[in-house]
Design a protein around this motif. Structure first.
Motif, short mmCIF file in Angstrom:
data_model
loop_
_atom_site.label_atom_id
_atom_site.label_comp_id
_atom_site.label_asym_id
_atom_site.label_seq_id
_atom_site.Cartn_x
_atom_site.Cartn_y
_atom_site.Cartn_z
N ALA A 78 0.84 -1.20 0.00
CA ALA A 78 0.00 0.00 0.00
C ALA A 78 0.87 1.25 0.00
O ALA A 78 0.57 2.22 -0.71
N GLN A 79 1.94 1.23 0.77
CA GLN A 79 2.82 2.39 0.80
C GLN A 79 3.49 2.61 -0.55
O GLN A 79 3.60 3.74 -1.02
N ALA A 80 3.94 1.52 -1.17
CA ALA A 80 4.58 1.65 -2.49
C ALA A 80 3.58 2.18 -3.50
O ALA A 80 3.91 3.05 -4.32
N TRP A 81 2.38 1.65 -3.45
CA TRP A 81 1.34 2.09 -4.39
C TRP A 81 1.04 3.58 -4.20
O TRP A 81 0.94 4.34 -5.15
N ALA B 252 2.99 5.83 -2.93
CA ALA B 252 4.16 6.61 -3.35
C ALA B 252 4.19 6.73 -4.87
O ALA B 252 4.44 7.81 -5.42
N MET B 253 3.89 5.64 -5.54
CA MET B 253 3.92 5.64 -7.00
C MET B 253 2.83 6.56 -7.55
O MET B 253 3.04 7.33 -8.48
N ARG B 254 1.65 6.45 -6.95
CA ARG B 254 0.55 7.32 -7.36
C ARG B 254 0.92 8.79 -7.16
O ARG B 254 0.67 9.64 -8.02
N SER B 255 1.54 9.06 -6.04
CA SER B 255 1.92 10.43 -5.75
C SER B 255 2.93 10.95 -6.77
O SER B 255 2.84 12.07 -7.25
N LEU B 256 3.90 10.11 -7.11
CA LEU B 256 4.92 10.52 -8.09
C LEU B 256 4.30 10.82 -9.44
O LEU B 256 4.67 11.78 -10.11
N VAL B 257 3.37 10.00 -9.85
CA VAL B 257 2.79 10.17 -11.19
C VAL B 257 1.75 11.27 -11.22
O VAL B 257 1.68 12.05 -12.17
N LEU B 258 0.95 11.37 -10.16
CA LEU B 258 -0.21 12.26 -10.22
C LEU B 258 0.03 13.63 -9.60
O LEU B 258 -0.56 14.62 -10.04
N ASP B 259 0.88 13.69 -8.61
CA ASP B 259 1.09 14.97 -7.93
C ASP B 259 2.26 15.69 -8.55
O ASP B 259 3.39 15.26 -8.43
#
Lengths: 151, 151
Positions: free
Chosen positions: A9-12, A14-21
């Motif tokens: 969940a943390q990796a997901w 983080a990945m979402r944050s990198l791509v979307l934010d």
DNA sequence: GCGGTTATTTGTAGGCGTACGATTATTAGC
DNA sequence: GCTAATAATCGTACGCCTACAAATAACCGC
């Protein structure tokens, strides 16, 4: 929630944050090309080669009727051309023009440019990251490829 | 295009693909909660604590007037309440209700659930991935100090 | 050739969100 | 107190996209 769940969940997240934010370049692409994002997306999808209207609609996940509007607009801008399929005159083949290809490459440059943080990562760690991401993608491809091999 | 550029670009593309292709849960959230995505997003932003209208508008990056419409709708559903700020009667404080919190948590569960591929990854590799992602995020945070946003 | 199907286009209705301008209530400065 | 600024709301117009229904043209099986 197990420890593995938490790490996943943390990796997901983080990945979402990198791509979307703050790395979402869609607005920048629209502004740079002077067209809605889906038009730029259509150009990018057409860059590798011509496609029929229905193939393009499927590839963009848009309604066939709306795809007509998008392609009509791109044609009016001289970014794509349309021709009739020689073997099936119902089908129209959409082909990107040289000008259109320029626009598509410009979009690709904006969207595909990795965020600065990626370049700050040590070469060896970057390779590790790439390996892990490819592994995730191949797992995805394996599990979803079983159920559908669409024509 | 150097080898480092290529690796960074490949990693970026892979990450974008993982997040955006087939793992975009926004539609699922809208369907599950029976509301537009930005309303669900508003609930998630309100979950940690009350906020004024203008703070919420800024946090959602929406127009103040449209934020009024969104909050009015959420209030009509009983998912948020509004009260006047005791020290400044111009300001309205938006507070999530118990029902609203349930909805927010439901949305968070859908959005935050890592894709199946993440769970198929070996525990040790997942830890490595998480470490790399956190490193990227911390590099980002260092270089562009004051942008805290969550989609 | 006839009937059914398919590809594309046109048209219509609507949801969602943006962008502004105007209005109202309240606060803050002079 | 009077005026300017601020928070929220209301109103309007528009752009983008979805979802359908219907029309048209061309294909296919019989």
């Amino acid at each position: 929630m197990t420890a593995e769940d938490s790490a996943a969940a943390q990796a997901w997240q983080a990945m979402r944050s990198l791509v979307l934010d703050s790395n979402d370049k869609r607005e920048a692409v629209s502004a740079a090309l002077g067209m809605s994002f889906i038009r730029a997306k259509a150009l990018r999808h057409l860059a590798p080669g011509p496609m029929s209207m229905s193939e393009l609609a499927k590839s963009l996940a848009t309604d066939a009727s709306y795809t007509s509007i998008v392609v009509e607009d791109l044609a009016a801008r001289g970014l794509v051309g349309r021709s009739v399929h020689p073997a099936d005159r119902r089908v129209k083949i959409v082909t990107i023009t040289a000008t259109g290809l320029d626009a598509a490459q410009q979009a690709e440059r904006i969207i595909g440019a990795p965020p600065p943080a990626f370049r700050a990562l040590a070469e060896e760690r970057l390779a590790t990251l790439l390996g892990l991401l490819d592994e995730l993608l191949s797992i995805e491809a394996r599990s979803s490829g079983d159920s559908l091999e669409t024509a």
